[in-house]
Write a protein that holds these residues in place. Structure first.
Motif, short mmCIF file in Angstrom:
data_model
loop_
_atom_site.label_atom_id
_atom_site.label_comp_id
_atom_site.label_asym_id
_atom_site.label_seq_id
_atom_site.Cartn_x
_atom_site.Cartn_y
_atom_site.Cartn_z
N ASP A 115 2.51 0.45 3.00
CA ASP A 115 1.36 0.22 3.87
C ASP A 115 0.07 0.81 3.28
O ASP A 115 -0.99 0.61 3.83
CB ASP A 115 1.63 0.83 5.24
CG ASP A 115 0.69 0.28 6.31
OD1 ASP A 115 0.46 -0.95 6.31
OD2 ASP A 115 0.17 1.07 7.10
N VAL A 116 0.21 1.52 2.17
CA VAL A 116 -0.94 2.23 1.59
C VAL A 116 -1.12 1.81 0.14
O VAL A 116 -0.16 1.77 -0.63
CB VAL A 116 -0.74 3.76 1.66
CG1 VAL A 116 -1.86 4.49 0.93
CG2 VAL A 116 -0.67 4.22 3.11
N ALA A 124 -18.78 7.13 -8.87
CA ALA A 124 -19.01 6.53 -10.17
C ALA A 124 -18.23 5.22 -10.29
O ALA A 124 -17.16 5.06 -9.71
CB ALA A 124 -18.59 7.48 -11.29
N HIS A 125 -18.78 4.26 -11.03
CA HIS A 125 -18.14 2.97 -11.30
C HIS A 125 -17.68 2.27 -10.02
O HIS A 125 -16.50 1.92 -9.88
CB HIS A 125 -16.95 3.16 -12.24
CG HIS A 125 -17.27 3.91 -13.49
ND1 HIS A 125 -18.11 3.42 -14.47
CD2 HIS A 125 -16.86 5.15 -13.92
CE1 HIS A 125 -18.19 4.30 -15.45
NE2 HIS A 125 -17.46 5.36 -15.14
N PRO A 126 -18.54 2.07 -9.05
CA PRO A 126 -18.11 1.41 -7.81
C PRO A 126 -17.58 0.00 -8.05
O PRO A 126 -16.73 -0.48 -7.29
CB PRO A 126 -19.39 1.39 -6.96
CG PRO A 126 -20.51 1.55 -7.93
CD PRO A 126 -19.98 2.40 -9.03
N GLY A 127 -18.05 -0.67 -9.11
CA GLY A 127 -17.60 -2.03 -9.37
C GLY A 127 -16.15 -2.15 -9.77
O GLY A 127 -15.59 -3.25 -9.75
N VAL A 128 -15.51 -1.04 -10.13
CA VAL A 128 -14.12 -1.10 -10.57
C VAL A 128 -13.14 -0.82 -9.44
O VAL A 128 -11.93 -0.99 -9.60
CB VAL A 128 -13.90 -0.09 -11.73
CG1 VAL A 128 -13.68 1.31 -11.21
CG2 VAL A 128 -12.73 -0.51 -12.60
N VAL A 129 -13.62 -0.43 -8.27
CA VAL A 129 -12.74 -0.05 -7.17
C VAL A 129 -11.86 -1.22 -6.73
O VAL A 129 -10.63 -1.10 -6.65
CB VAL A 129 -13.56 0.48 -5.97
CG1 VAL A 129 -12.66 0.67 -4.75
CG2 VAL A 129 -14.24 1.79 -6.33
N VAL A 130 -12.46 -2.37 -6.45
CA VAL A 130 -11.69 -3.52 -5.97
C VAL A 130 -10.70 -4.01 -7.03
O VAL A 130 -9.51 -4.19 -6.73
CB VAL A 130 -12.63 -4.66 -5.52
CG1 VAL A 130 -11.82 -5.90 -5.13
CG2 VAL A 130 -13.47 -4.19 -4.33
N PRO A 131 -11.12 -4.26 -8.28
CA PRO A 131 -10.14 -4.70 -9.29
C PRO A 131 -8.98 -3.73 -9.45
O PRO A 131 -7.82 -4.17 -9.54
CB PRO A 131 -10.97 -4.79 -10.58
CG PRO A 131 -12.36 -5.02 -10.12
CD PRO A 131 -12.48 -4.25 -8.84
N GLU A 132 -9.24 -2.43 -9.47
CA GLU A 132 -8.14 -1.47 -9.64
C GLU A 132 -7.16 -1.52 -8.48
O GLU A 132 -5.95 -1.35 -8.67
CB GLU A 132 -8.69 -0.06 -9.80
CG GLU A 132 -9.07 0.28 -11.23
CD GLU A 132 -9.30 1.76 -11.43
OE1 GLU A 132 -8.91 2.28 -12.48
OE2 GLU A 132 -9.90 2.40 -10.54
N MET A 133 -7.65 -1.72 -7.28
CA MET A 133 -6.75 -1.83 -6.14
C MET A 133 -5.85 -3.05 -6.26
O MET A 133 -4.67 -3.01 -5.91
CB MET A 133 -7.56 -1.90 -4.84
CG MET A 133 -8.26 -0.63 -4.45
SD MET A 133 -9.28 -0.84 -2.95
CE MET A 133 -8.03 -1.23 -1.73
N GLY A 175 0.40 -0.12 -7.17
CA GLY A 175 -0.09 0.96 -8.01
C GLY A 175 0.81 1.20 -9.20
O GLY A 175 1.77 0.47 -9.46
N TYR A 176 0.52 2.29 -9.92
CA TYR A 176 1.25 2.59 -11.16
C TYR A 176 1.81 4.00 -11.17
O TYR A 176 2.14 4.52 -12.22
CB TYR A 176 0.31 2.42 -12.36
CG TYR A 176 -0.14 0.99 -12.56
CD1 TYR A 176 0.60 0.11 -13.33
CD2 TYR A 176 -1.29 0.52 -11.94
CE1 TYR A 176 0.20 -1.20 -13.51
CE2 TYR A 176 -1.71 -0.80 -12.11
CZ TYR A 176 -0.96 -1.64 -12.90
OH TYR A 176 -1.36 -2.95 -13.06
N ALA A 177 1.94 4.60 -10.01
CA ALA A 177 2.41 5.98 -9.95
C ALA A 177 3.84 6.12 -10.47
O ALA A 177 4.20 7.08 -11.13
CB ALA A 177 2.32 6.52 -8.52
N ASP A 178 4.70 5.14 -10.17
CA ASP A 178 6.10 5.18 -10.59
C ASP A 178 6.22 4.44 -11.91
O ASP A 178 6.09 3.22 -11.97
CB ASP A 178 6.99 4.55 -9.51
CG ASP A 178 8.48 4.79 -9.80
OD1 ASP A 178 8.79 5.26 -10.92
OD2 ASP A 178 9.29 4.52 -8.91
N THR A 179 6.48 5.17 -12.98
CA THR A 179 6.56 4.56 -14.31
C THR A 179 8.00 4.41 -14.80
O THR A 179 8.23 4.21 -15.98
CB THR A 179 5.77 5.41 -15.32
OG1 THR A 179 6.31 6.75 -15.34
CG2 THR A 179 4.29 5.47 -14.96
#
Length: 440
Positions: free
Chosen positions: A325-326, A340-349, A356-360
């Motif tokens: 859910d998060v 910083a870099h506000p334009g990258v927030v949406v693409p990264e999400m 996400g990429y926390a679990d590798t």
């Protein structure tokens, strides 16, 4: 007080303090982006610059310590009825106070910029800064003692070089607890904004610095070899006491976390957007961007409905429990304390399809995920070098493959294309290979 004023005018105290202040403020403002996250980052960055400030204090003390030898009045002063300690007290106070104050002023100079953006002031900062200031006092007094014992012209420059090497190599020595005791720069240069210094580490360093300071005082007032030998006692006792109380566990020694700084501060309305307390000042700026990213992900079934700042401590935390859910957001702070870099927030999400990429632990196909993410974003894939600030190199074939897959998705009816993108997301969740899911 009149004697102290004379010492301030005639000794190296003011000049050394101004040099330390100038070097500290200059290095601080040459790297503003390193500490603009908040007060913890400022305290740790200033502590890191001990590699420059501690040798300056040590050398300044040594230069001042040879004053009697330089003026050839040592034997004359030894015949006076005043004790050596009373006679040396004004120079100890003048040199120590000015160098310690210089360290505090370096932090204040950085705090002027943070005052309008950093709303959270951790109590750890006070202890870290005060012990840092006393570390310069200890270095100054130790230099005074060594300078009087070895009043050669080369003593001060040799001590300056030795001080740099000492601070650097003790900070990286093993085991970690010994480095924490010996180096005034240990634990500095934060890896994440909510990193702090454990209270036990700060206390151990303070005790060690007390030992060094007392050794310096004894060397300064000693008049016979027996006292010179006794001067080693405070530093040995200080090391023993510090070693007895310093923590031994890795969580306290290696990049510990301030849990309050890492707490989440969230919007009152939905979709909920949360940032760490230390970054609460950018919540209003981040919220519309994060909600835009959530709206893009809402095209998928069972999409996340909340956006939280990524707050994992990469050196000490394992893979976090997954909450579908998060979606996590990387918050970067610019030199002025804003987002910083506000334009990258949406693409990264969207790049992780809400996972996400926390679990590798599972292998993931970058080209397939890139194509799926850019389909949701409604634009052609580009190299990650152009999109993500920390990426400086990428295989061109990855981008070319992503573009080809994205073009294939664009030719499909929207329900079919979204079905394939959903299949990629499901494969990531199940730790399966997603290759071929967009081109079947």
């Amino acid at each position: 007080m009149s004697i102290l004023r004379i010492e301030l005018r005639r000794s190296a105290a003011v000049g050394a303090a101004l040099l330390a202040l100038t070097v500290g403020v200059a290095t601080l403002y040459l790297a503003r982006g390193r500490w603009s996250d908040g007060w913890l980052s400022l305290a740790l960055t200033t502590k890191e610059y001990m590699i420059l400030l501690w040798p300056i204090a040590l050398a300044a003390g040594a230069w001042q310590g040879r004053r009697e030898h330089r003026a050839k009045v040592g034997e004359l002063f030894d015949t006076t009825p005043r004790s050596p300690l009373r006679r040396m007290l004004p120079v100890l106070v003048a040199m120590g106070a000015t160098l310690g104050l210089a360290y505090v002023l370096v932090v204040v100079a950085g705090g002027v910029q943070l005052a309008s953006t950093a709303g959270y002031f951790p109590p750890d900062v006070v202890a870290i800064v005060l012990v840092g200031a006393f570390s310069l006092v200890a270095a100054t007094w130790l230099g005074l003692g060594i300078g009087r014992l070895l009043p050669a012209l080369v003593t001060a420059p040799v001590l300056a070089v030795a001080g740099v090497l000492l601070v650097f190599f003790t900070a990286i020595m093993q085991p970690d607890w010994m480095a924490a005791v010996l180096s005034p720069a240990y634990g500095s240069g934060g890896f994440y904004p909510f990193q702090t210094i454990d209270a036990g580490v700060t206390a151990a360093l303070a005790i060690w610095m007390v030992g060094l300071a007392l050794t310096g005082v004894l060397l300064l007032v000693a008049r016979n070899p027996r006292v010179w030998l006794a001067a080693a006692l405070p530093v040995l006792l200080g090391f023993g006491a510090a070693a007895a109380i310093v923590p031994r566990d890795e969580a306290a020694l290696v990049a510990p976390v301030d849990p309050v700084a890492r707490e989440l501060v969230c919007t009152d309305d939905a979709p909920k957007v949360c940032v760490t307390r230390i970054h609460a000042n950018v919540l209003d700026t981040l919220t519309p961007l994060a909600r835009e990213g959530l709206a893009v992900l809402a095209k998928l079934p069972n999409a996340p409905t909340q956006a939280h700042e990524e707050r994992r401590a990469y050196l000490t935390d394992g893979a976090p429990a997954r909450d579908l859910d998060v979606v996590t957001v990387f918050v970067r702070i610019d030199e002025r304390g804003g987002l910083a870099h506000p334009g990258v927030v949406v693409p990264e999400m969207v790049f992780g399809l809400g996972i996400g990429y926390a679990d590798t632990r599972c292998e993931r196909n970058g080209a397939v995920e890139r194509a799926a993410a850019y389909y949701l974003l409604g634009r052609q894939p580009v190299s990650a070098v152009e999109e993500i600030p920390e990426v400086f190199e990428e295989d061109p074939e990855t981008t070319a493959e992503a573009v080809a897959l994205w073009q294939g998705l664009r030719k499909l009816p929207e329900p079919e294309a979204l079905s394939r993108v959903t299949a990629v997301r499901d494969a990531i969740l199940a730790c399966r290979d997603s290759s071929g899911l967009l081109s079947r």
